[in-house]
Structure formats: C-alpha cells, structure tokens
Design a protein around this motif. Sequence first.
Motif, PDB file in Angstrom:
ATOM      1  N   TYR A  26       0.879  -1.191  -0.116  1.00  0.00           N
ATOM      2  CA  TYR A  26      -0.074   0.065  -0.097  1.00  0.00           C
ATOM      3  C   TYR A  26       0.886   1.195  -0.110  1.00  0.00           C
ATOM      4  CZ  TYR A  26      -3.492   3.664   1.754  1.00  0.00           C
ATOM      5  OH  TYR A  26      -4.258   4.460   1.734  1.00  0.00           O
ATOM      6  N   ALA A  27       1.837   1.516   0.940  1.00  0.00           N
ATOM      7  CA  ALA A  27       2.739   2.400   1.026  1.00  0.00           C
ATOM      8  C   ALA A  27       3.751   2.565  -0.353  1.00  0.00           C
ATOM      9  CB  ALA A  27       3.899   2.287   2.038  1.00  0.00           C
ATOM     10  N   ALA A  28       4.092   1.647  -1.187  1.00  0.00           N
ATOM     11  CA  ALA A  28       4.627   1.801  -2.365  1.00  0.00           C
ATOM     12  C   ALA A  28       3.848   2.234  -3.387  1.00  0.00           C
ATOM     13  CB  ALA A  28       5.169   0.187  -2.803  1.00  0.00           C
ATOM     14  N   LEU A  30       1.083   4.041  -2.907  1.00  0.00           N
ATOM     15  CA  LEU A  30       0.608   5.534  -2.692  1.00  0.00           C
ATOM     16  C   LEU A  30       1.845   6.316  -3.054  1.00  0.00           C
ATOM     17  CD1 LEU A  30      -1.720   5.387  -0.412  1.00  0.00           C
ATOM     18  CD2 LEU A  30      -0.673   7.432   0.019  1.00  0.00           C
ATOM     19  N   SER A  31       3.203   5.963  -2.725  1.00  0.00           N
ATOM     20  CA  SER A  31       4.340   6.681  -3.005  1.00  0.00           C
ATOM     21  C   SER A  31       4.630   6.967  -4.596  1.00  0.00           C
ATOM     22  CB  SER A  31       5.466   6.220  -2.128  1.00  0.00           C
ATOM     23  OG  SER A  31       5.931   4.864  -2.940  1.00  0.00           O
ATOM     24  N   THR A  32       4.315   5.758  -5.331  1.00  0.00           N
ATOM     25  CA  THR A  32       4.393   5.670  -6.912  1.00  0.00           C
ATOM     26  C   THR A  32       3.490   6.895  -7.431  1.00  0.00           C
ATOM     27  OG1 THR A  32       5.499   3.512  -6.908  1.00  0.00           O
ATOM     28  CG2 THR A  32       4.199   4.557  -8.811  1.00  0.00           C
ATOM     29  N   ASN A  34       2.216   9.317  -6.036  1.00  0.00           N
ATOM     30  CA  ASN A  34       2.502  10.806  -5.549  1.00  0.00           C
ATOM     31  C   ASN A  34       3.697  11.234  -6.362  1.00  0.00           C
ATOM     32  OD1 ASN A  34       2.377  13.113  -4.136  1.00  0.00           O
ATOM     33  ND2 ASN A  34       4.248  12.287  -2.571  1.00  0.00           N
ATOM     34  N   PHE A  35       4.748  10.280  -6.623  1.00  0.00           N
ATOM     35  CA  PHE A  35       5.781  10.887  -7.498  1.00  0.00           C
ATOM     36  C   PHE A  35       5.154  11.111  -8.946  1.00  0.00           C
ATOM     37  CE2 PHE A  35       9.011   9.164 -10.736  1.00  0.00           C
ATOM     38  CZ  PHE A  35      10.121  10.037 -10.294  1.00  0.00           C
ATOM     39  N   GLU A  38       3.603  14.438  -8.922  1.00  0.00           N
ATOM     40  CA  GLU A  38       4.549  15.472  -9.070  1.00  0.00           C
ATOM     41  C   GLU A  38       5.269  15.701 -10.349  1.00  0.00           C
ATOM     42  OE1 GLU A  38       5.401  17.788  -6.425  1.00  0.00           O
ATOM     43  OE2 GLU A  38       3.629  17.033  -5.649  1.00  0.00           O
TER      44      GLU A  38
END
Length: 160
Positions: A26-28, A30-32, A34-35, A38
Amino acid sequence: MEPVIKMLWDVEPQQMLYVTAAVAVYAAVLSTLNFVREQRKDEIRLKITAKNALLDPPMLLVESIYIVNNSSFEIEITSLGFALNSQDKLFFFPDAEDLHKLPDSIPSKKSRDYLIRVDRIKTLLKSNGINRKISLKPFVTVNSKHFYGKPFLFDPEATV
C-alpha cells in the motif's frame, strides 16, 4: 508464576507477516502515485485550437491559434504556425506590424489568442507550390518542443 503478555491483536506470526506485506505494498503504491503526480506538475500541457475569424474593423480575415496553458507554471512561446501533411512547417514570428508580438508568455491556467492573416498563410502555401485544399495542424513551440492541435482543412484558392 510467569507474567502473561497479551498482544493487542490475537494473531499468528504468519498472519502478521501478511499484514506487514499488505502495508508495505500500500505504501509503495501511494508513493508511486505521488511521484507520478509531482512529475506531471512539471509537464507542459497546452490545448491548441485553430479557427477562422473576421476582424471588424478593418474587415480582415484571420486564422486564430488559440492556446490554453493547463500547466502549473508560466510558459514562453518562441514560435507558432501550421504543420503540413508532409511534416513541413509554416512558422510565424509575428512582428510589430502584425496583430500580436512573439515571444509572449502565458501564465498558468490562462489563454491567449494569436491571429495570423489568411493572406500570409496563402502566400506561404503558394510559395511552396500548394494551390489546393490542404490539412493544416496548428502548433506552438515552447522550450524548443512543438505542441500540436487538431488539424483543419484550409483552401488557398478560397476567396476572401
């Protein structure tokens, strides 16, 4: 007597491994996401359309290149024009005598309308030996990169 430690959740170690893996995935994700979001912020996004217009006065027929800057920052236009089917381009660098000067900037989430005289387009087409109906695609150059709009039919033989 030994003290008994109770866990908050009554789960097996194998189940805890699955929970940890699910949180990590889930964290991976979400961070992808977000990246990628951006990265898209730094991308130039333009909407380009062409339409004919009649300026009154001085009763002048023009082709309008309408540009909407959907980027999150200001852009500076270095040239604009029309691309032909053969990938050749008709560049316009309007000067002081024309209806708009270039280069010009467009702030974020704003638009600008550039007007090009139809007789200038006809002259350029005829100088390239094109005397028939042709498909033209409007384009804009920003930071040495071309951005294109939808093509339209233009007839250099049409009377004004």
